[in-house]
Each structure stands twice: as C-alpha cells, then as structure tokens.
Design a protein around this motif. Structure first.
Motif, PDB file in Angstrom:
ATOM      1  N   ARG A  17       0.932  -1.484   0.117  1.00  0.00           N
ATOM      2  CA  ARG A  17       0.225   0.229  -0.043  1.00  0.00           C
ATOM      3  C   ARG A  17       0.831   1.304  -0.309  1.00  0.00           C
ATOM      4  N   ASN A  18       1.797   1.281   0.866  1.00  0.00           N
ATOM      5  CA  ASN A  18       2.594   2.384   0.808  1.00  0.00           C
ATOM      6  C   ASN A  18       3.552   2.828  -0.396  1.00  0.00           C
ATOM      7  N   TYR A  19       3.872   1.877  -1.033  1.00  0.00           N
ATOM      8  CA  TYR A  19       4.448   1.956  -2.356  1.00  0.00           C
ATOM      9  C   TYR A  19       3.691   2.704  -3.467  1.00  0.00           C
ATOM     10  N   THR A  20       2.452   1.803  -3.492  1.00  0.00           N
ATOM     11  CA  THR A  20       1.387   2.248  -4.417  1.00  0.00           C
ATOM     12  C   THR A  20       0.905   3.770  -4.230  1.00  0.00           C
ATOM     13  N   ALA A  25       0.742   8.886  -6.291  1.00  0.00           N
ATOM     14  CA  ALA A  25       1.063  10.444  -6.034  1.00  0.00           C
ATOM     15  C   ALA A  25       1.892  11.137  -6.855  1.00  0.00           C
ATOM     16  N   GLY A  26       3.084  10.384  -7.023  1.00  0.00           N
ATOM     17  CA  GLY A  26       4.096  10.911  -7.909  1.00  0.00           C
ATOM     18  C   GLY A  26       3.847  10.921  -9.456  1.00  0.00           C
ATOM     19  N   LEU A  27       3.062  10.224  -9.854  1.00  0.00           N
ATOM     20  CA  LEU A  27       2.525   9.956 -11.233  1.00  0.00           C
ATOM     21  C   LEU A  27       1.683  11.398 -11.351  1.00  0.00           C
ATOM     22  N   VAL A  33       2.213  18.759 -13.303  1.00  0.00           N
ATOM     23  CA  VAL A  33       3.354  19.818 -13.351  1.00  0.00           C
ATOM     24  C   VAL A  33       3.499  19.912 -15.057  1.00  0.00           C
ATOM     25  N   CYS A  34       3.371  18.958 -15.791  1.00  0.00           N
ATOM     26  CA  CYS A  34       3.487  18.829 -17.072  1.00  0.00           C
ATOM     27  C   CYS A  34       2.441  19.755 -17.755  1.00  0.00           C
TER      28      CYS A  34
END
Length: 93
Positions: A17-20, A25-27, A33-34
């Motif tokens: 879950r944490n990595y997901t 969130a990063g994606l 931003v793009c």
C-alpha cells in the motif's frame, strides 16, 4: 486471462500500500506539473499571432537601477522622448 492479470495486479497493489500511494501520488504530481507547464507555454506563445510580420515585433523595456539595493527591476513604461529618439536613430521604425 486479463481477469487474472487484473486480479494479480490488484492484490500486489493492496499488499504494498505505501509504495502504491507514493507511486500514484508521484505520477499525479508529474502529470499535473507537465500540464501546467504546457498551459504556461501555450499562453506565452499566444500573443501577437494575428500580425502578418509577428517575428519582427520587439518590446522596449526600461531598466531601473536602485542606489540603496543591489537589485535591478524592469518596467514596461518608457520615458517620453524615447519614441522620437528611436525614430531618429532607427529610420525603419
């Protein structure tokens, strides 16, 4: 077959879950931003596109040097005799 792939992917996402959350969130931040950068570039390049000779347009700015501070600021207004001086110095204007 695709059902098994989705089931395996979902189980893997719920197990980590944490990595997901970090990856999603990063994606999302990267895409946002793009999109913002694209909108800013599109806005900045949309000025003066209706002129037939738009590549020959220039903007004259005034550079202000402050004595009490080390910074330099720029203004869009020019002194009153500037247009006459530019016409005298550059007859093609």
């Amino acid at each position: 077959m695709f059902k098994n792939y989705f089931k395996t992917a979902f189980r893997s996402l719920t197990r980590n879950r944490n990595y997901t959350i970090i990856n999603i969130a990063g994606l999302a931040v990267g895409i946002a931003v793009c999109m913002i950068i694209f909108m800013i570039i599109q806005y900045q390049t949309s000025f003066d596109t209706f002129h037939s000779k738009k590549d020959r347009i220039y903007r004259v700015l005034t550079e202000y040097h402050h004595t009490d501070a080390a910074n330099i600021s720029y203004g869009k207004n020019v002194p009153f005799p500037m247009p006459a001086g530019l016409k005298a110095a550059f007859p093609q204007l």
